[in-house]
Design a protein around this motif. Structure first.
Motif, PDB file in Angstrom:
ATOM      1  N   ARG A   1     -27.639 100.896   4.321  1.00  0.00           N
ATOM      2  CA  ARG A   1     -27.464  99.734   3.442  1.00  0.00           C
ATOM      3  C   ARG A   1     -28.756  98.914   3.381  1.00  0.00           C
ATOM      4  NH1 ARG A   1     -23.183 100.224   6.568  1.00  0.00           N
ATOM      5  NH2 ARG A   1     -23.816  98.510   7.919  1.00  0.00           N
ATOM      6  N   CYS A   2     -29.858  99.618   3.184  1.00  0.00           N
ATOM      7  CA  CYS A   2     -31.168  98.972   3.215  1.00  0.00           C
ATOM      8  C   CYS A   2     -32.064  99.630   2.180  1.00  0.00           C
ATOM      9  CB  CYS A   2     -31.775  99.100   4.615  1.00  0.00           C
ATOM     10  SG  CYS A   2     -33.398  98.340   4.788  1.00  0.00           S
ATOM     11  N   GLY A   3     -32.715  98.801   1.357  1.00  0.00           N
ATOM     12  CA  GLY A   3     -33.647  99.284   0.359  1.00  0.00           C
ATOM     13  C   GLY A   3     -35.079  99.247   0.860  1.00  0.00           C
ATOM     14  N   HIS A   4     -35.982  98.772  -0.008  1.00  0.00           N
ATOM     15  CA  HIS A   4     -37.410  98.845   0.283  1.00  0.00           C
ATOM     16  C   HIS A   4     -37.881  97.770   1.262  1.00  0.00           C
ATOM     17  CE1 HIS A   4     -41.511 100.037  -0.421  1.00  0.00           C
ATOM     18  NE2 HIS A   4     -41.864  98.844  -0.865  1.00  0.00           N
ATOM     19  N   SER A   5     -37.065  96.764   1.511  1.00  0.00           N
ATOM     20  CA  SER A   5     -37.507  95.639   2.346  1.00  0.00           C
ATOM     21  C   SER A   5     -36.589  95.467   3.548  1.00  0.00           C
ATOM     22  CB  SER A   5     -37.530  94.342   1.513  1.00  0.00           C
ATOM     23  OG  SER A   5     -38.405  94.481   0.410  1.00  0.00           O
ATOM     24  N   PRO A   6     -36.815  96.218   4.615  1.00  0.00           N
ATOM     25  CA  PRO A   6     -35.926  96.126   5.782  1.00  0.00           C
ATOM     26  C   PRO A   6     -35.805  94.718   6.352  1.00  0.00           C
ATOM     27  CG  PRO A   6     -37.297  98.078   5.944  1.00  0.00           C
ATOM     28  CD  PRO A   6     -37.816  97.285   4.768  1.00  0.00           C
TER      29      PRO A   6
ATOM     30  N   ARG B   1     -35.756  91.978   4.847  1.00  0.00           N
ATOM     31  CA  ARG B   1     -34.858  91.165   4.024  1.00  0.00           C
ATOM     32  C   ARG B   1     -33.449  91.753   3.989  1.00  0.00           C
ATOM     33  NH1 ARG B   1     -39.587  89.998   0.579  1.00  0.00           N
ATOM     34  NH2 ARG B   1     -39.277  91.931  -0.594  1.00  0.00           N
ATOM     35  N   ASP B   2     -33.338  93.077   3.860  1.00  0.00           N
ATOM     36  CA  ASP B   2     -32.036  93.715   3.716  1.00  0.00           C
ATOM     37  C   ASP B   2     -31.283  93.829   5.046  1.00  0.00           C
ATOM     38  OD1 ASP B   2     -32.769  93.984   1.092  1.00  0.00           O
ATOM     39  OD2 ASP B   2     -33.203  96.137   1.209  1.00  0.00           O
ATOM     40  N   GLN B   3     -32.025  94.085   6.120  1.00  0.00           N
ATOM     41  CA  GLN B   3     -31.419  94.216   7.452  1.00  0.00           C
ATOM     42  C   GLN B   3     -32.286  93.475   8.473  1.00  0.00           C
ATOM     43  OE1 GLN B   3     -28.589  95.306   8.223  1.00  0.00           O
ATOM     44  NE2 GLN B   3     -27.914  96.886   6.804  1.00  0.00           N
TER      45      GLN B   3
ATOM     46  N   GLY C   1     -35.509 101.915   4.945  1.00  0.00           N
ATOM     47  CA  GLY C   1     -34.140 101.882   4.472  1.00  0.00           C
ATOM     48  C   GLY C   1     -33.745 103.207   3.861  1.00  0.00           C
TER      49      GLY C   1
ATOM     50  N   ASP D   1     -31.920 103.585   1.438  1.00  0.00           N
ATOM     51  CA  ASP D   1     -31.832 103.421  -0.017  1.00  0.00           C
ATOM     52  C   ASP D   1     -33.143 102.922  -0.607  1.00  0.00           C
ATOM     53  OD1 ASP D   1     -29.050 104.059   0.129  1.00  0.00           O
ATOM     54  OD2 ASP D   1     -28.659 102.005   0.794  1.00  0.00           O
ATOM     55  N   ASP D   2     -34.257 103.181   0.068  1.00  0.00           N
ATOM     56  CA  ASP D   2     -35.573 102.738  -0.408  1.00  0.00           C
ATOM     57  C   ASP D   2     -35.854 103.339  -1.785  1.00  0.00           C
ATOM     58  OD1 ASP D   2     -38.253 102.109  -0.832  1.00  0.00           O
ATOM     59  OD2 ASP D   2     -38.819 102.469   1.250  1.00  0.00           O
TER      60      ASP D   2
END
Length: 272
Positions: A246-251, A253-255, A217, A219-220
């Motif tokens: 629009r994705c953090g540390h958990s692709p 879950r986020d995407q 992501g 935004d990790d």
């Protein structure tokens, strides 16, 4: 782009249980075809993860790819047996070089793609680069890390505050039950140990020749693109990289849809 199948149109067999590995019982869920019938995707969870925290992502991937999926919790996580604390700072090496090969043996895995997230990605890299294992046909690495960054330590230190001062412990307890403190402190204390700042697994990269997919992501909060650059520049096999907005540390879950599509497109390269 490979089409994702209609998830509800494919029958999906499943089984659950425990594999005895290294004197510990490790919980597992098996989805879809058995090892003799199809490629197996082996899911390796993050530092605070377990079988349940993957949610329905493994099931959706099993349906979309037609592969078998093996999801398991490492010792000290989920419903697996606990471990003594503190964890050794070599815990990811121990998992990749000792536990994972034994787990694949216990499960009867024949041909596998390792699907790792965070710590699970590091374990996958250590195994692929440190063990001569012809069963491994590819790697999918979500939010991987091969060295320690200040950003990682800052976020892990912040998680310690959240665990002790908010409801984070109670939320994690729903997944880890009596293992909740074992899971959190085993991970958190290891990463924040002064000696861990020198942790580095780049030496394994040049030994990896199987196809590798990197997903991160933008935004990790636990790692930067420097991790992807280090892997892509040093690994011996072909590498594909997917950066998700629009994705953090958990692709997953986020995407989840984009992460699933990336896997669906990648898996055929591991069957060649």
């Amino acid at each position: 782009m490979t089409k994702i199948f209609d998830a509800e149109s494919i029958p999906l067999n499943s089984s659950t249980g425990f594999y005895p590995v290294g004197g510990k019982r490790l919980e597992y869920v098996w989805l879809g075809p058995k090892p003799e019938a199809a490629l197996t995707l082996v899911f390796l969870h993050e530092g605070l993860g377990c079988v349940a925290l993957w949610q329905d992502f493994p099931e959706q991937v099993a349906r979309a790819t037609g592969c078998g999926v093996l999801v398991y919790s490492r010792a000290g996580y989920g419903a697996s047996d606990p471990v003594d604390l503190p964890r050794p700072l070599s815990y990811m090496h121990d998992e990749g070089l000792k536990v994972l090969p034994a787990l694949l043996d216990a499960a009867g895995v024949r041909n596998a793609v390792l699907v790792g997230h965070s710590d699970g990605s590091s374990i996958a890299l250590i195994h692929a680069g440190g063990v001569t294992d012809p069963r491994i046909k590819g790697l999918v690495l979500m939010a991987p890390h091969v060295f320690v960054e200040p950003l990682s330590l800052e976020s892990i230190a912040n998680s310690k505050v959240l665990y002790t001062e908010t409801d984070l412990r109670q939320r994690l307890k729903r997944y880890h039950d009596e293992n909740v403190d074992c899971a959190f402190w085993g991970w958190n204390d290891a990463w924040l140990a002064p000696a861990f700042v020198d942790w580095n697994i780049e030496k394994y990269l040049s030994q990896i020749s199987v196809p590798t997919l990197l997903i991160q992501g933008q935004d990790d909060q636990y790692g930067t693109e420097l991790q992807l650059q280090a892997i892509a520049s040093q690994i011996a096999g072909p590498v594909s990289t997917v950066l998700l907005e629009r994705c953090g540390h958990s692709p997953f879950r986020d995407q989840p849809k984009l992460s699933q599509q990336a896997l669906v497109d990648f898996i055929p390269t591991c069957r060649q």
